[in-house]
Write a protein that holds these residues in place. Sequence first.
Motif, mmCIF file in Angstrom:
data_model
loop_
_atom_site.group_PDB
_atom_site.id
_atom_site.type_symbol
_atom_site.label_atom_id
_atom_site.label_comp_id
_atom_site.label_asym_id
_atom_site.label_seq_id
_atom_site.Cartn_x
_atom_site.Cartn_y
_atom_site.Cartn_z
ATOM 1 N N TYR A 188 -0.128 0.383 8.212
ATOM 2 C CA TYR A 188 -0.656 1.137 7.069
ATOM 3 C C TYR A 188 -2.187 1.166 7.114
ATOM 4 N N GLU A 189 -2.799 0.039 7.432
ATOM 5 C CA GLU A 189 -4.261 -0.009 7.526
ATOM 6 C C GLU A 189 -4.773 0.911 8.628
ATOM 7 N N ASN A 193 -10.668 7.372 7.523
ATOM 8 C CA ASN A 193 -11.996 6.784 7.338
ATOM 9 C C ASN A 193 -12.196 5.665 8.360
ATOM 10 N N THR A 197 -12.472 -2.673 4.825
ATOM 11 C CA THR A 197 -11.367 -3.314 4.101
ATOM 12 C C THR A 197 -10.462 -2.245 3.506
ATOM 13 N N ILE A 198 -9.169 -2.372 3.739
ATOM 14 C CA ILE A 198 -8.182 -1.463 3.145
ATOM 15 C C ILE A 198 -7.518 -2.195 1.987
ATOM 16 N N LYS A 219 -4.677 4.442 7.388
ATOM 17 C CA LYS A 219 -5.769 4.708 6.451
ATOM 18 C C LYS A 219 -7.093 4.901 7.196
ATOM 19 N N ARG A 220 -7.290 4.155 8.266
ATOM 20 C CA ARG A 220 -8.542 4.278 9.021
ATOM 21 C C ARG A 220 -8.593 5.568 9.831
ATOM 22 N N GLY A 278 0.820 -1.208 0.000
ATOM 23 C CA GLY A 278 0.000 0.000 0.000
ATOM 24 C C GLY A 278 0.849 1.251 0.000
ATOM 25 N N ALA A 288 -14.085 2.341 7.467
ATOM 26 C CA ALA A 288 -13.640 1.433 6.400
ATOM 27 C C ALA A 288 -13.468 0.025 6.950
#
Length: 388
Positions: A200-201, A208, A213-214, A204-205, A107, A211
Amino acid sequence: MGAGVDVARSTGHPVGVFLALKEIRRTRVRFGLLAGAVGLLVFLILFQQALLTGLVNQFIGALRNQSADVLVYNDQARKNLEGSIILPDQQAAIPMVEGVKAAAPLGEATFTVTAGGDERDAVLFGYVLGSPGAPTTLVDGRLPEGPGEGVASEKDRADGFDVGDVVQVQPDGVEITVVGIARDINYSVSPVLFVDFTTYEEAKRTRNPDATTILPSVMAVQVLAGESPVEVAARIDAAVDGVEALTRQQAVDESPGVSSVRSSFAIVLALFYLVVPLVTGLFFLIVTFQKASSLTLLRAIGAPAGVLVRALLAQVVLVMAVGSLVAFGLYAGSLQGVKNLGVRVEVMPALVTAFVVLALALLTSLVAVRRVLRIDPLSATTGGGVQL
Protein backbone atom coordinates in the motif's frame (compact mmCIF):
# COMPACT_ATOMS: atom_id res chain seq x y z
CA MET A 1 -78.62 -33.83 11.55
CA GLY A 2 -77.44 -34.48 15.09
CA ALA A 3 -75.01 -37.12 13.86
CA GLY A 4 -73.65 -34.66 11.29
CA VAL A 5 -73.11 -32.07 14.00
CA ASP A 6 -71.25 -34.58 16.18
CA VAL A 7 -68.95 -35.52 13.32
CA ALA A 8 -68.25 -31.87 12.55
CA ARG A 9 -67.39 -31.20 16.17
CA SER A 10 -65.22 -34.27 16.61
CA THR A 11 -63.28 -33.72 13.39
CA GLY A 12 -63.35 -29.95 13.30
CA HIS A 13 -59.88 -29.42 11.89
CA PRO A 14 -60.21 -31.85 8.89
CA VAL A 15 -63.70 -30.54 8.14
CA GLY A 16 -62.41 -26.96 8.20
CA VAL A 17 -59.64 -27.82 5.75
CA PHE A 18 -62.12 -29.75 3.58
CA LEU A 19 -64.42 -26.74 3.38
CA ALA A 20 -61.46 -24.47 2.58
CA LEU A 21 -60.23 -26.70 -0.27
CA LYS A 22 -63.75 -27.23 -1.59
CA GLU A 23 -64.36 -23.50 -1.91
CA ILE A 24 -60.93 -22.87 -3.46
CA ARG A 25 -61.59 -25.55 -6.12
CA ARG A 26 -65.02 -24.08 -6.84
CA THR A 27 -63.69 -20.53 -7.26
CA ARG A 28 -60.13 -21.31 -8.31
CA VAL A 29 -59.85 -18.28 -10.62
CA ARG A 30 -60.62 -15.82 -7.83
CA PHE A 31 -58.20 -17.44 -5.38
CA GLY A 32 -55.61 -17.91 -8.12
CA LEU A 33 -55.66 -14.21 -8.93
CA LEU A 34 -55.23 -13.36 -5.26
CA ALA A 35 -52.32 -15.81 -4.92
CA GLY A 36 -50.73 -14.29 -8.02
CA ALA A 37 -51.13 -10.76 -6.67
CA VAL A 38 -49.66 -11.80 -3.33
CA GLY A 39 -46.79 -13.49 -5.15
CA LEU A 40 -45.95 -10.32 -7.08
CA LEU A 41 -46.03 -8.19 -3.95
CA VAL A 42 -43.89 -10.63 -1.94
CA PHE A 43 -41.48 -10.84 -4.88
CA LEU A 44 -41.11 -7.06 -4.85
CA ILE A 45 -40.32 -7.18 -1.12
CA LEU A 46 -37.69 -9.88 -1.65
CA PHE A 47 -36.17 -8.12 -4.64
CA GLN A 48 -35.95 -4.79 -2.82
CA GLN A 49 -34.33 -6.44 0.19
CA ALA A 50 -31.78 -8.23 -2.01
CA LEU A 51 -31.08 -5.04 -3.93
CA LEU A 52 -30.53 -3.11 -0.69
CA THR A 53 -28.12 -5.76 0.62
CA GLY A 54 -26.25 -5.81 -2.68
CA LEU A 55 -25.94 -2.04 -2.83
CA VAL A 56 -24.75 -1.76 0.77
CA ASN A 57 -22.18 -4.49 0.14
CA GLN A 58 -20.98 -2.67 -2.95
CA PHE A 59 -20.60 0.56 -0.97
CA ILE A 60 -18.99 -0.70 2.24
CA GLY A 61 -18.51 -4.47 1.95
CA ALA A 62 -14.78 -4.08 2.60
CA LEU A 63 -15.51 -2.52 5.99
CA ARG A 64 -18.12 -5.10 6.94
CA ASN A 65 -15.99 -8.08 5.95
CA GLN A 66 -12.66 -7.26 7.54
CA SER A 67 -11.41 -8.61 10.86
CA ALA A 68 -11.05 -5.48 13.04
CA ASP A 69 -13.57 -5.17 15.89
CA VAL A 70 -13.10 -1.39 16.08
CA LEU A 71 -11.98 1.17 13.50
CA VAL A 72 -10.46 4.42 14.76
CA TYR A 73 -10.95 7.45 12.49
CA ASN A 74 -9.63 10.97 12.71
CA ASP A 75 -12.51 12.92 14.26
CA GLN A 76 -12.31 15.51 11.47
CA ALA A 77 -13.15 12.87 8.85
CA ARG A 78 -16.83 12.65 9.85
CA LYS A 79 -16.70 8.85 9.56
CA ASN A 80 -15.51 9.10 5.96
CA LEU A 81 -12.71 6.62 5.32
CA GLU A 82 -11.45 8.55 2.30
CA GLY A 83 -10.95 11.70 4.39
CA SER A 84 -9.34 10.15 7.47
CA ILE A 85 -5.67 9.97 8.49
CA ILE A 86 -4.24 8.84 11.82
CA LEU A 87 -1.26 10.84 13.09
CA PRO A 88 1.85 9.16 14.57
CA ASP A 89 1.10 10.16 18.17
CA GLN A 90 -2.43 8.77 17.83
CA GLN A 91 -1.05 5.52 16.38
CA ALA A 92 1.18 5.16 19.42
CA ALA A 93 -1.54 5.94 21.96
CA ILE A 94 -4.32 3.65 20.71
CA PRO A 95 -2.62 0.29 21.54
CA MET A 96 -2.17 1.46 25.14
CA VAL A 97 -5.90 1.82 25.81
CA GLU A 98 -7.44 -0.73 28.18
CA GLY A 99 -9.18 -3.58 26.37
CA VAL A 100 -7.14 -3.30 23.16
CA LYS A 101 -5.47 -6.59 22.24
CA ALA A 102 -3.91 -5.41 18.99
CA ALA A 103 -3.98 -2.25 16.90
CA ALA A 104 -2.44 -1.82 13.45
CA PRO A 105 -2.58 0.68 10.58
CA LEU A 106 -5.20 0.21 7.89
CA GLY A 107 -4.87 2.32 4.75
CA GLU A 108 -7.43 2.93 2.04
CA ALA A 109 -7.09 4.79 -1.26
CA THR A 110 -8.42 4.68 -4.81
CA PHE A 111 -5.93 4.16 -7.66
CA THR A 112 -5.98 3.79 -11.40
CA VAL A 113 -4.81 0.28 -12.19
CA THR A 114 -4.32 -1.92 -15.21
CA ALA A 115 -6.27 -5.17 -14.90
CA GLY A 116 -7.23 -7.54 -17.68
CA GLY A 117 -5.57 -5.25 -20.20
CA ASP A 118 -7.77 -2.28 -19.33
CA GLU A 119 -7.33 0.72 -17.07
CA ARG A 120 -9.91 1.07 -14.32
CA ASP A 121 -10.28 2.44 -10.81
CA ALA A 122 -9.65 0.10 -7.89
CA VAL A 123 -9.49 0.57 -4.12
CA LEU A 124 -6.49 -0.71 -2.20
CA PHE A 125 -6.76 -1.63 1.48
CA GLY A 126 -3.38 -1.96 3.11
CA TYR A 127 -3.13 -3.85 6.42
CA VAL A 128 -0.33 -5.29 8.50
CA LEU A 129 -0.16 -9.01 7.80
CA GLY A 130 -1.27 -11.06 10.78
CA SER A 131 -2.94 -8.03 12.36
CA PRO A 132 -6.56 -6.76 12.39
CA GLY A 133 -7.92 -5.57 9.06
CA ALA A 134 -7.63 -8.73 6.95
CA PRO A 135 -10.56 -9.81 4.75
CA THR A 136 -12.76 -12.44 6.40
CA THR A 137 -14.79 -13.87 3.50
CA LEU A 138 -12.13 -15.75 1.54
CA VAL A 139 -13.71 -18.13 -0.99
CA ASP A 140 -10.70 -19.07 -3.10
CA GLY A 141 -6.92 -18.98 -2.79
CA ARG A 142 -5.20 -17.55 0.28
CA LEU A 143 -4.39 -14.34 2.12
CA PRO A 144 -1.29 -12.32 1.19
CA GLU A 145 1.92 -13.60 2.73
CA GLY A 146 4.22 -10.77 1.64
CA PRO A 147 4.62 -7.68 -0.55
CA GLY A 148 3.12 -7.67 -4.03
CA GLU A 149 0.24 -10.05 -3.22
CA GLY A 150 -3.43 -9.25 -2.79
CA VAL A 151 -6.95 -10.57 -2.22
CA ALA A 152 -9.51 -9.32 -4.76
CA SER A 153 -13.29 -9.04 -4.72
CA GLU A 154 -15.21 -12.02 -6.11
CA LYS A 155 -17.50 -9.88 -8.24
CA ASP A 156 -14.57 -8.63 -10.34
CA ARG A 157 -12.91 -11.96 -11.18
CA ALA A 158 -13.80 -11.69 -14.86
CA ASP A 159 -12.31 -8.18 -15.11
CA GLY A 160 -8.71 -9.16 -14.47
CA PHE A 161 -8.91 -9.75 -10.71
CA ASP A 162 -8.89 -13.57 -10.65
CA VAL A 163 -6.34 -15.73 -8.84
CA GLY A 164 -3.05 -15.51 -10.71
CA ASP A 165 -3.86 -12.22 -12.45
CA VAL A 166 -1.41 -9.35 -12.10
CA VAL A 167 -2.76 -5.85 -11.40
CA GLN A 168 -0.44 -2.86 -11.83
CA VAL A 169 -0.92 0.50 -10.17
CA GLN A 170 -0.56 3.33 -12.67
CA PRO A 171 1.51 5.09 -13.79
CA ASP A 172 4.08 2.26 -13.86
CA GLY A 173 3.68 1.52 -10.18
CA VAL A 174 3.76 -1.58 -8.02
CA GLU A 175 2.51 -4.87 -9.47
CA ILE A 176 0.10 -6.93 -7.35
CA THR A 177 -0.49 -10.63 -7.96
CA VAL A 178 -3.95 -11.80 -6.94
CA VAL A 179 -3.54 -14.79 -4.62
CA GLY A 180 -7.04 -14.94 -3.12
CA ILE A 181 -10.67 -14.10 -3.77
CA ALA A 182 -13.08 -12.86 -1.09
CA ARG A 183 -16.83 -12.33 -1.23
CA ASP A 184 -18.52 -8.95 -0.71
CA ILE A 185 -15.42 -6.81 -0.19
CA ASN A 186 -16.13 -4.07 -2.74
CA TYR A 187 -15.93 -0.46 -1.65
CA SER A 188 -17.59 2.58 -3.24
CA VAL A 189 -18.88 0.22 -5.97
CA SER A 190 -15.27 -0.36 -7.11
CA PRO A 191 -13.01 -3.42 -7.26
CA VAL A 192 -10.95 -3.92 -4.11
CA LEU A 193 -7.54 -5.40 -3.37
CA PHE A 194 -6.48 -6.18 0.20
CA VAL A 195 -2.66 -5.98 0.28
CA ASP A 196 0.01 -5.79 2.94
CA PHE A 197 0.74 -2.28 4.24
CA THR A 198 4.16 -2.16 2.56
CA THR A 199 2.56 -2.68 -0.86
CA TYR A 200 0.00 0.00 0.00
CA GLU A 201 2.84 2.41 0.83
CA GLU A 202 4.52 1.65 -2.50
CA ALA A 203 1.27 2.35 -4.31
CA LYS A 204 0.88 5.68 -2.51
CA ARG A 205 4.43 6.66 -3.44
CA THR A 206 3.55 6.10 -7.08
CA ARG A 207 1.60 9.33 -6.77
CA ASN A 208 4.09 11.10 -4.53
CA PRO A 209 7.61 9.65 -4.80
CA ASP A 210 8.96 12.20 -2.32
CA ALA A 211 6.66 11.16 0.53
CA THR A 212 8.70 10.06 3.53
CA THR A 213 5.82 8.78 5.69
CA ILE A 214 2.56 7.18 4.55
CA LEU A 215 -0.12 7.68 7.18
CA PRO A 216 -2.89 5.10 7.59
CA SER A 217 -6.51 6.02 7.04
CA VAL A 218 -7.65 4.37 10.28
CA MET A 219 -6.36 2.12 13.02
CA ALA A 220 -7.76 -1.41 13.00
CA VAL A 221 -8.30 -2.65 16.56
CA GLN A 222 -8.89 -6.13 17.94
CA VAL A 223 -10.34 -6.15 21.44
CA LEU A 224 -9.46 -8.60 24.20
CA ALA A 225 -11.66 -11.65 24.68
CA GLY A 226 -14.63 -10.80 26.87
CA GLU A 227 -14.39 -7.07 26.16
CA SER A 228 -17.22 -5.20 24.45
CA PRO A 229 -16.18 -3.42 21.23
CA VAL A 230 -18.60 -0.62 22.12
CA GLU A 231 -16.95 -0.07 25.50
CA VAL A 232 -13.43 -0.25 24.08
CA ALA A 233 -14.37 2.27 21.39
CA ALA A 234 -15.64 4.64 24.09
CA ARG A 235 -12.38 4.25 26.03
CA ILE A 236 -10.34 5.06 22.93
CA ASP A 237 -12.40 8.21 22.35
CA ALA A 238 -11.82 9.28 25.96
CA ALA A 239 -8.10 8.45 26.06
CA VAL A 240 -6.86 9.63 22.65
CA ASP A 241 -7.33 13.18 21.41
CA GLY A 242 -8.61 13.85 17.92
CA VAL A 243 -10.01 10.43 17.09
CA GLU A 244 -13.42 8.82 16.72
CA ALA A 245 -13.61 5.08 17.36
CA LEU A 246 -16.43 3.05 15.81
CA THR A 247 -17.30 -0.61 16.08
CA ARG A 248 -17.28 -2.48 12.79
CA GLN A 249 -21.09 -2.36 12.61
CA GLN A 250 -21.15 1.36 13.44
CA ALA A 251 -18.57 2.02 10.73
CA VAL A 252 -20.85 0.26 8.25
CA ASP A 253 -24.13 1.82 9.41
CA GLU A 254 -22.78 5.36 9.75
CA SER A 255 -20.72 5.42 6.58
CA PRO A 256 -21.70 8.47 4.47
CA GLY A 257 -24.54 7.64 2.10
CA VAL A 258 -25.42 4.23 3.57
CA SER A 259 -27.97 5.53 6.08
CA SER A 260 -29.80 7.54 3.42
CA VAL A 261 -29.94 4.53 1.08
CA ARG A 262 -31.31 2.36 3.88
CA SER A 263 -33.89 4.99 4.85
CA SER A 264 -35.15 5.23 1.28
CA PHE A 265 -35.49 1.47 0.94
CA ALA A 266 -37.10 1.21 4.39
CA ILE A 267 -39.96 3.46 3.30
CA VAL A 268 -40.58 1.40 0.17
CA LEU A 269 -40.41 -1.90 2.06
CA ALA A 270 -42.74 -0.61 4.77
CA LEU A 271 -45.33 0.25 2.12
CA PHE A 272 -45.09 -3.24 0.63
CA TYR A 273 -45.38 -4.88 4.06
CA LEU A 274 -48.50 -2.78 4.62
CA VAL A 275 -50.10 -3.46 1.24
CA VAL A 276 -49.81 -7.27 1.26
CA PRO A 277 -51.80 -7.90 4.48
CA LEU A 278 -54.30 -5.17 3.64
CA VAL A 279 -55.02 -6.72 0.23
CA THR A 280 -55.37 -10.17 1.78
CA GLY A 281 -57.52 -9.02 4.68
CA LEU A 282 -59.82 -6.98 2.43
CA PHE A 283 -60.21 -9.89 0.02
CA PHE A 284 -61.30 -12.34 2.69
CA LEU A 285 -63.58 -9.79 4.31
CA ILE A 286 -65.37 -9.25 0.99
CA VAL A 287 -65.58 -13.00 0.38
CA THR A 288 -67.06 -13.46 3.84
CA PHE A 289 -69.80 -10.93 3.06
CA GLN A 290 -70.50 -12.57 -0.31
CA LYS A 291 -71.02 -16.02 1.19
CA ALA A 292 -72.90 -14.80 4.27
CA SER A 293 -76.03 -16.78 3.45
CA SER A 294 -74.05 -20.03 3.00
CA LEU A 295 -72.20 -19.52 6.27
CA THR A 296 -75.45 -18.81 8.09
CA LEU A 297 -77.02 -21.96 6.67
CA LEU A 298 -74.02 -24.03 7.79
CA ARG A 299 -74.33 -22.60 11.27
CA ALA A 300 -78.08 -23.34 11.27
CA ILE A 301 -77.54 -27.03 10.48
CA GLY A 302 -75.03 -27.36 13.30
CA ALA A 303 -71.58 -26.50 11.91
CA PRO A 304 -69.48 -25.09 14.79
CA ALA A 305 -68.16 -21.57 14.38
CA GLY A 306 -64.65 -22.95 14.97
CA VAL A 307 -64.90 -25.10 11.81
CA LEU A 308 -65.77 -22.08 9.69
CA VAL A 309 -63.00 -19.99 11.25
CA ARG A 310 -60.48 -22.74 10.61
CA ALA A 311 -61.66 -22.98 7.01
CA LEU A 312 -61.10 -19.25 6.58
CA LEU A 313 -57.63 -19.34 8.17
CA ALA A 314 -56.69 -22.40 6.11
CA GLN A 315 -57.55 -20.45 2.96
CA VAL A 316 -55.36 -17.56 4.11
CA VAL A 317 -52.42 -19.91 4.74
CA LEU A 318 -52.87 -21.71 1.40
CA VAL A 319 -53.12 -18.47 -0.58
CA MET A 320 -50.04 -17.02 1.14
CA ALA A 321 -48.10 -20.27 0.66
CA VAL A 322 -48.86 -20.42 -3.07
CA GLY A 323 -48.13 -16.70 -3.40
CA SER A 324 -44.80 -17.13 -1.61
CA LEU A 325 -43.82 -20.00 -3.93
CA VAL A 326 -44.59 -17.78 -6.91
CA ALA A 327 -42.52 -15.02 -5.31
CA PHE A 328 -39.56 -17.34 -4.68
CA GLY A 329 -39.57 -18.42 -8.32
CA LEU A 330 -39.64 -14.85 -9.60
CA TYR A 331 -37.01 -13.84 -7.03
CA ALA A 332 -34.53 -16.54 -8.02
CA GLY A 333 -35.04 -15.86 -11.73
CA SER A 334 -34.82 -12.08 -11.58
CA LEU A 335 -31.59 -12.00 -9.55
CA GLN A 336 -29.79 -13.71 -12.41
CA GLY A 337 -30.05 -10.43 -14.30
CA VAL A 338 -28.42 -8.25 -11.61
CA LYS A 339 -25.41 -10.36 -10.67
CA ASN A 340 -23.19 -7.41 -11.54
CA LEU A 341 -24.41 -5.76 -8.31
CA GLY A 342 -23.29 -8.71 -6.23
CA VAL A 343 -26.92 -9.64 -5.52
CA ARG A 344 -27.64 -13.31 -4.87
CA VAL A 345 -30.47 -15.49 -3.58
CA GLU A 346 -30.56 -15.63 0.22
CA VAL A 347 -32.80 -18.47 1.39
CA MET A 348 -33.14 -17.60 5.08
CA PRO A 349 -34.13 -13.91 4.58
CA ALA A 350 -36.66 -15.05 1.96
CA LEU A 351 -38.22 -17.55 4.38
CA VAL A 352 -38.32 -14.98 7.17
CA THR A 353 -40.05 -12.51 4.84
CA ALA A 354 -42.63 -15.13 3.86
CA PHE A 355 -43.42 -15.93 7.50
CA VAL A 356 -43.68 -12.24 8.41
CA VAL A 357 -46.07 -11.60 5.53
CA LEU A 358 -48.13 -14.68 6.51
CA ALA A 359 -48.36 -13.48 10.11
CA LEU A 360 -49.51 -10.03 8.98
CA ALA A 361 -52.07 -11.58 6.63
CA LEU A 362 -53.46 -13.77 9.42
CA LEU A 363 -53.64 -10.69 11.63
CA THR A 364 -55.64 -8.66 9.13
CA SER A 365 -57.92 -11.63 8.42
CA LEU A 366 -59.12 -11.45 12.02
CA VAL A 367 -61.64 -8.84 10.85
CA ALA A 368 -63.22 -11.49 8.62
CA VAL A 369 -62.97 -14.03 11.47
CA ARG A 370 -64.87 -11.65 13.72
CA ARG A 371 -67.64 -11.43 11.13
CA VAL A 372 -67.85 -15.22 10.96
CA LEU A 373 -68.11 -15.49 14.74
CA ARG A 374 -70.98 -12.96 14.76
CA ILE A 375 -73.18 -15.13 12.53
CA ASP A 376 -76.51 -15.87 14.18
CA PRO A 377 -77.82 -19.31 13.10
CA LEU A 378 -81.40 -18.26 13.90
CA SER A 379 -81.35 -15.64 11.14
CA ALA A 380 -81.64 -18.49 8.59
CA THR A 381 -85.13 -19.31 9.94
CA THR A 382 -86.54 -15.87 10.77
CA GLY A 383 -86.87 -14.59 7.20
CA GLY A 384 -85.30 -11.32 8.28
CA GLY A 385 -82.21 -11.75 6.13
CA VAL A 386 -78.65 -12.56 6.98
CA GLN A 387 -76.65 -10.25 9.18
CA LEU A 388 -72.90 -10.35 9.51
